[in-house]
Design an enzyme around this catalytic site. Structure first.
Site, PDB file in Angstrom:
ATOM      1  N   ASP A  67       0.822  -1.220   0.000  1.00  0.00           N
ATOM      2  CA  ASP A  67       0.000   0.000   0.000  1.00  0.00           C
ATOM      3  C   ASP A  67       0.853   1.266   0.000  1.00  0.00           C
ATOM      4  OD1 ASP A  67       0.986  -0.376   2.564  1.00  0.00           O
ATOM      5  OD2 ASP A  67      -0.959  -0.788   3.455  1.00  0.00           O
ATOM      6  N   ASP A 136      -7.425  -2.581  14.197  1.00  0.00           N
ATOM      7  CA  ASP A 136      -8.811  -2.813  13.762  1.00  0.00           C
ATOM      8  C   ASP A 136      -8.931  -4.037  12.864  1.00  0.00           C
ATOM      9  OD1 ASP A 136      -7.602  -1.933  11.433  1.00  0.00           O
ATOM     10  OD2 ASP A 136      -8.846  -0.143  11.192  1.00  0.00           O
ATOM     11  N   HIS A 138      -7.116  -4.611  10.072  1.00  0.00           N
ATOM     12  CA  HIS A 138      -6.824  -4.429   8.640  1.00  0.00           C
ATOM     13  C   HIS A 138      -5.535  -5.129   8.237  1.00  0.00           C
ATOM     14  CE1 HIS A 138      -4.605  -0.401   9.625  1.00  0.00           C
ATOM     15  NE2 HIS A 138      -3.710  -1.316   9.354  1.00  0.00           N
ATOM     16  N   GLU A 143      -9.466  -1.627   5.338  1.00  0.00           N
ATOM     17  CA  GLU A 143     -10.096  -1.340   6.624  1.00  0.00           C
ATOM     18  C   GLU A 143     -11.339  -2.224   6.807  1.00  0.00           C
ATOM     19  OE1 GLU A 143      -8.395   0.160   8.633  1.00  0.00           O
ATOM     20  OE2 GLU A 143      -7.925   2.254   8.175  1.00  0.00           O
TER      21      GLU A 143
END
Ligand code: PGA
Length: 260
Positions: A67, A136, A138, A143
């Site tokens: 990313d 979270d 990810h 996400e």
């Protein structure tokens, strides 16, 4: 899934680095999927050590990073291109034209994402994908609620992720809200998955990933659908696993031929 719990992040990183090194030795022209952030730093340091001390040769290796932030150039202090360059590529002998990151300064993000997918295909796919995990759940910057079939595309970061990445940008307000990331479908096509997670801040995400249901709400739980996954943890990240004892017994009892 093989869950490997070691006494420290350093020990887990060194073992995971041996897995990467084995892949590079067995298949010198292999394609590695790489991750950024704090988690893989010790693993990268170990690869650099092996390159210098043991002649681990990366000259035919190709890499793709998961990313990149959208809207910043590759020389921005917060960019993942810069982080990879300084933290790894400058210290290994991978030809620069074989280190692929999404271009965060692109004016055509959709074309950039499609071209990135094509480059992965042309390289023959990713042999081994390194992954960190967000608090979270990810992976990459997928996400919660990311489609489990998603491809490389634009995503919006959660506030939690922006806060945890504020350091390089001088505050959360400066973290770019948008990113380009390999999709979950893209990640799952890699032949082998190596996820690392260290510290108690990752314990809930790891418990949900390993022992919860497969759900887009915890993107890393998609790894339950993959046939070749190893998850390297320290005690903190493993602290909320209900079956930690079983994972430890399994790892301790592995036959020699299955060891890294
Ligand atoms: P970290 O980031 O390695 O810096 O904890 C992981 C992530 O957010 O995916």
């Amino acid at each position: 899934m093989e869950v490997i719990i070691l006494e420290s992040a350093q020990a887990a990183s060194e073992l995971a680095a041996r897995l990467v090194a084995r892949r590079v030795r067995e298949l010198p022209e292999c394609t590695l999927g790489l991750a950024t952030g704090g988690t893989p730093k010790a693993l990268y340091a170990e690869l650099i050590r092996m390159h210098h001390d043991e002649g681990l040769d990366f000259k035919r290796v190709t890499t793709f990073n998961l990313d990149e932030y959208l809207g910043i150039p590759g020389d921005h202090p917060g960019s993942y291109r810069r982080e990879m360059q300084k933290g790894l590529f400058d210290h290994l002998n991978i030809p620069s034209d074989r280190t692929h990151l999404l271009d965060g300064s692109t004016h055509d993000p959709i074309a950039e994402c499609a071209a990135f997918e094509n480059r992965i295909q042309r390289a023959g796919g990713i042999d081994l994908q390194l992954l960190g995990i967000g608090g979270d759940g990810h992976i990459g910057f997928n996400e919660p609620t990311s489609s489990l079939a998603s491809r490389t595309r634009i995503k919006t970061l959660t506030r939690e992720t922006r806060m945890s990445h504020a350091g390089h940008f001088g505050g959360e307000a400066n973290v770019p809200p948008h990113v380009l990331t390999m999709g979950i479908g893209t990640i799952l096509e890699a032949e082998e998955q190596v996820l690392l997670a260290f510290g108690e801040s990752k314990a809930d995400a790891i418990a949900a990933t390993v022992e919860g249901p497969v759900t887009a709400y915890v993107p890393a739980s998609c790894l339950q659908m993959h046939k070749n996954v190893r998850i390297f943890l320290d005690e903190g990240a493993a602290s909320k696993l209900k079956r930690a004892r079983y994972y430890r017994e399994t790892f301790a009892g592995k036959p020699d031929w299955q060891r890294v």
